[in-house]
Every structure is written in structure tokens, then in C-alpha cells.
Design a protein around this motif. Structure first.
Motif, PDB file in Angstrom:
ATOM      1  N   LEU A 209      53.123  31.119 -10.354  1.00  0.00           N
ATOM      2  CA  LEU A 209      52.240  29.987 -10.057  1.00  0.00           C
ATOM      3  C   LEU A 209      53.035  28.782  -9.579  1.00  0.00           C
ATOM      4  O   LEU A 209      52.626  28.083  -8.644  1.00  0.00           O
ATOM      5  CB  LEU A 209      51.418  29.628 -11.293  1.00  0.00           C
ATOM      6  CG  LEU A 209      50.379  30.674 -11.737  1.00  0.00           C
ATOM      7  CD1 LEU A 209      49.685  30.229 -13.006  1.00  0.00           C
ATOM      8  CD2 LEU A 209      49.359  30.928 -10.627  1.00  0.00           C
ATOM      9  N   ALA A 210      54.184  28.528 -10.209  1.00  0.00           N
ATOM     10  CA  ALA A 210      55.008  27.389  -9.812  1.00  0.00           C
ATOM     11  C   ALA A 210      55.546  27.560  -8.396  1.00  0.00           C
ATOM     12  O   ALA A 210      55.526  26.619  -7.584  1.00  0.00           O
ATOM     13  CB  ALA A 210      56.153  27.207 -10.801  1.00  0.00           C
ATOM     14  N   VAL A 211      56.032  28.760  -8.071  1.00  0.00           N
ATOM     15  CA  VAL A 211      56.590  29.001  -6.737  1.00  0.00           C
ATOM     16  C   VAL A 211      55.496  28.940  -5.676  1.00  0.00           C
ATOM     17  O   VAL A 211      55.670  28.320  -4.615  1.00  0.00           O
ATOM     18  CB  VAL A 211      57.303  30.365  -6.699  1.00  0.00           C
ATOM     19  CG1 VAL A 211      57.703  30.711  -5.268  1.00  0.00           C
ATOM     20  CG2 VAL A 211      58.530  30.344  -7.595  1.00  0.00           C
ATOM     21  N   VAL A 212      54.364  29.587  -5.946  1.00  0.00           N
ATOM     22  CA  VAL A 212      53.267  29.579  -4.974  1.00  0.00           C
ATOM     23  C   VAL A 212      52.786  28.150  -4.720  1.00  0.00           C
ATOM     24  O   VAL A 212      52.541  27.750  -3.571  1.00  0.00           O
ATOM     25  CB  VAL A 212      52.109  30.462  -5.473  1.00  0.00           C
ATOM     26  CG1 VAL A 212      50.867  30.268  -4.604  1.00  0.00           C
ATOM     27  CG2 VAL A 212      52.524  31.927  -5.470  1.00  0.00           C
ATOM     28  N   LEU A 213      52.667  27.358  -5.779  1.00  0.00           N
ATOM     29  CA  LEU A 213      52.236  25.968  -5.624  1.00  0.00           C
ATOM     30  C   LEU A 213      53.255  25.165  -4.830  1.00  0.00           C
ATOM     31  O   LEU A 213      52.891  24.397  -3.928  1.00  0.00           O
ATOM     32  CB  LEU A 213      52.020  25.336  -7.000  1.00  0.00           C
ATOM     33  CG  LEU A 213      51.604  23.854  -7.006  1.00  0.00           C
ATOM     34  CD1 LEU A 213      50.271  23.682  -6.287  1.00  0.00           C
ATOM     35  CD2 LEU A 213      51.516  23.327  -8.434  1.00  0.00           C
ATOM     36  N   ALA A 214      54.525  25.333  -5.129  1.00  0.00           N
ATOM     37  CA  ALA A 214      55.578  24.594  -4.425  1.00  0.00           C
ATOM     38  C   ALA A 214      55.606  24.946  -2.942  1.00  0.00           C
ATOM     39  O   ALA A 214      55.731  24.059  -2.078  1.00  0.00           O
ATOM     40  CB  ALA A 214      56.934  24.883  -5.067  1.00  0.00           C
ATOM     41  N   VAL A 215      55.495  26.234  -2.637  1.00  0.00           N
ATOM     42  CA  VAL A 215      55.505  26.656  -1.236  1.00  0.00           C
ATOM     43  C   VAL A 215      54.268  26.138  -0.508  1.00  0.00           C
ATOM     44  O   VAL A 215      54.343  25.703   0.654  1.00  0.00           O
ATOM     45  CB  VAL A 215      55.590  28.190  -1.139  1.00  0.00           C
ATOM     46  CG1 VAL A 215      55.401  28.659   0.289  1.00  0.00           C
ATOM     47  CG2 VAL A 215      56.935  28.681  -1.672  1.00  0.00           C
ATOM     48  N   THR A 216      53.134  26.159  -1.178  1.00  0.00           N
ATOM     49  CA  THR A 216      51.901  25.664  -0.564  1.00  0.00           C
ATOM     50  C   THR A 216      52.009  24.182  -0.217  1.00  0.00           C
ATOM     51  O   THR A 216      51.619  23.743   0.872  1.00  0.00           O
ATOM     52  CB  THR A 216      50.714  25.893  -1.510  1.00  0.00           C
ATOM     53  OG1 THR A 216      50.594  27.288  -1.790  1.00  0.00           O
ATOM     54  CG2 THR A 216      49.425  25.398  -0.880  1.00  0.00           C
ATOM     55  N   ILE A 217      52.562  23.394  -1.130  1.00  0.00           N
ATOM     56  CA  ILE A 217      52.717  21.964  -0.888  1.00  0.00           C
ATOM     57  C   ILE A 217      53.738  21.718   0.214  1.00  0.00           C
ATOM     58  O   ILE A 217      53.533  20.883   1.106  1.00  0.00           O
ATOM     59  CB  ILE A 217      53.138  21.252  -2.192  1.00  0.00           C
ATOM     60  CG1 ILE A 217      51.998  21.327  -3.220  1.00  0.00           C
ATOM     61  CG2 ILE A 217      53.517  19.793  -1.912  1.00  0.00           C
ATOM     62  CD1 ILE A 217      52.371  20.787  -4.582  1.00  0.00           C
TER      63      ILE A 217
END
Length: 299
Positions: A86-94
Motif C-alpha cells: 500500500l505504501a509503495v503503490v501510494l507513493a508511486v501514484t503520487i
């Protein structure tokens, strides 16, 4: 002479990402077949049940009830993997300001876990083959699916340049999480292996959608493929082939080479099961890295 025509002839066009969906669909069918063969081989046959159960019982001798603190910590890997994903997906999305890759990755992750629960609790059963064991089905492993699918989500949102490294490191994480469920007597080796195949099937389908809907996301940089990417993929290939060879050789020796003596203080079935988990985990990571790297576009 028209300069634009000259440039168009000399400058190669960027190859479209994910241009051959048949490869992904064929690979997904192979992964699904791997899950089916694991089930029929280790659950529906007496020989398979005996090997799987022997490995599980020997795990209790290798890692007795007085748990080692490190093994207890490994129990938390599946849950930790969710927060990592979740942290990686959120960071990449931002960072890249696009939500569709995150949606595809998270739907793929959810689909793998849903498939595992449906297979384990509704569709598959464990017939009585005369082997003394638990009378309910535990294949595929839900904990292993959670960890492996979380790493798959990270893999999907990663750019082609870093996918081979993520495949190797994520595969290592999934292998550790799957091995932990085996060490700590939660699951048999076949349960873990089947979970790997389920996650691989869903990841290939999700990967096809990812590459077709986000071609500009899935392109190699101008420098092209690097030696580092080949290193990570090669490391997975070597680890997978060696582990599968050890698994086959150890099982053959336990089954036919030394007879009953194999169980006398030498947990050969245990090591065969552990090597099978490691081998299948790294082999799937290598195949995924190769396919996604080949299908990503070039600038």
C-alpha cells in the motif's frame, strides 16, 4: 528530398508495450495449470499426500514447539507485506500522478486473495487416501497468497527499469513468507506452492491490462536494458533451477534411495519440500521478469 521522410526512416519507432497478449494469456494458463497439477499431485493422490504430510511432520522435528523468536517474527511477514504494498503503490501514484496503475495493481492483489479463498474453502476438497492427516483442505495457503500478491502489486506499478530487481527481492520476500508458514506448521509445502501459482496467474492477467492501458508507463529508458536487470533475472533463474534440482534429488533419495532410514534423524522430505517452495518461488519470479521485460516498450 524531404527531411522528415529521412528522419522517419532512420529513427526506429517505439515498440508498443504489451503488443502480444497471447503470451500473457498462455503464461497465465500455464500458471493455472501449475496450481491444478499441484493440487492433483499432492492432494488427490496417496503418494502426494504421503510426501506432503511427511514433510510437514518433519518440520515439527526441525522447528519444535518451543518456537525460535526469529520464526515467530516471520509469522508477521504476510501482514507486513500489505502495508509495504500500500505504501509503495501510494507513493508511486503520487509521484507519477496517475491512478489507473494503482487500481490495476490493487485489483490484481484482491483477485488473487479472493481466488485463493474460493479454491480453498469452496471448490477444492481433500479426499481420504489412507494418510493420517488433517481432514480439511488447506490448499492454497492464504498467508502465502497475501504476501506474494502484495509483492506482485509492487512489481506491477514499478517501471521496467526496476522490475527485475523488484521481482528478485519480492520473490525472496514471498519465499520467506511461504517458508515461514511451513516452518511454523501452518501449511504443507504444496499449499505454499499452489499459492505461488495462483498469484502468478492473477499477476499475468493484471500485467496484461497494465501494459495495454498504460503503454507510456511501461517503456524502457533511452539507455535501454541494463546489465543490472539481467543480473537480477539471472540470479532468480539460477536460484530456481538449483532449488528445484535439490528438491527432486532429495525426494528421490528419501523415496527410493534409502527407504525407511531416510526418516531416521534425516528429515529429507522436509528439505525437499522447502527446496520446492524456494525453487517454484524463484522460477516464477524469473519467468515474470523475463516476460514483462520483453513486452515493455523501447523508447
Amino acid at each position: 528530398m524531404d527531411t522528415r521522410n529521412l528522419l522517419s526512416k532512420r529513427t526506429p519507432a517505439r515498440r508498443r508495450a504489451g503488443h502480444n497478449p497471447a503470451l500473457f494469456l498462455f503464461a497465465a494458463l500455464l500458471a493455472a495449470a501449475g496450481a491444478a497439477l499441484t493440487y492433483f499431485g499432492f492432494v488427490r493422490t496417496t503418494t502426494g499426500q504421503l510426501a506432503d504430510e511427511s514433510a510437514w511432520r518433519e518440520a515439527e522435528l526441525v522447528a519444535p514447539a518451543t518456537r525460535v523468536p526469529a520464526l515467530e517474527y516471520l509469522d508477521n511477514l504476510p501482514l507486513i507485506s500489505v502495508f509495504i504494498a500500500l505504501a509503495v503503490v501510494l507513493a508511486v501514484t503520487i509521484a507519477r500522478r496517475r491512478i489507473s496503475p494503482a487500481v490495476i495493481a490493487l485489483v490484481t492483489m484482491a483477485g488473487a486473495n479472493l481466488a485463493t479463498q474460493l479454491l480453498k474453502n469452496l471448490l477444492l476438497d481433500r479426499p481420504d487416501r489412507g494418510v493420517i492427516t488433517l481432514d480439511f483442505n488447506s490448499l492454497p495457503s492464504g498467508h502465502t497468497t497475501l504476501a506474494a500478491s502484495s509483492m506482485a502489486a509492487v512489481f506491477l506499478v514499478t517501471s521496467p527499469r526496476w522490475r527485475p530487481a523488484v521481482a528478485a527481492l519480492g520473490g525472496t520476500y514471498a519465499v520467506l513468507a511461504g517458508s515461514a508458514t511451513y516452518f511454523n506448521l501452518w501449511h504443507r509445502p504444496a499449499d505454499v506452492v499452489a499459492a505461488f501459482f495462483v498469484v502468478a496467474t492473477c499477476t499475468l492477467v493484471g500485467g496484461l491490462v497494465m501494459l495495454r492501458t498504460n503503454p507510456d508507463w511501461n517503456t524502457w529508458p533511452a539507455a535501454g536494458r541494463t546489465a543490472g536487470s539481467r543480473f537480477w533475472t539471472g540470479a532468480c533463474i539460477v536460484a530456481g533451477v538449483l532449488a528445484l534440482g535439490v528438491s527432486a534429488a532429495t525426494y528421490a533419495y528419501a523415496r527410493w534411495g534409502s527407504g525407511v532410514a531416510a526418516l531416521d534423524g534425516r528429515p529429507l522430505y522436509f528439505w525437499s519440500g522447502l527446496a520446492l517452495i524456494v525453487g517454484v518461488g524463484y522460477a516464477l519470479a524469473a519467468l515474470g521478469s523475463l516476460l514483462f521485460s520483453q513486452q515493455a516498450g523501447d523508447r
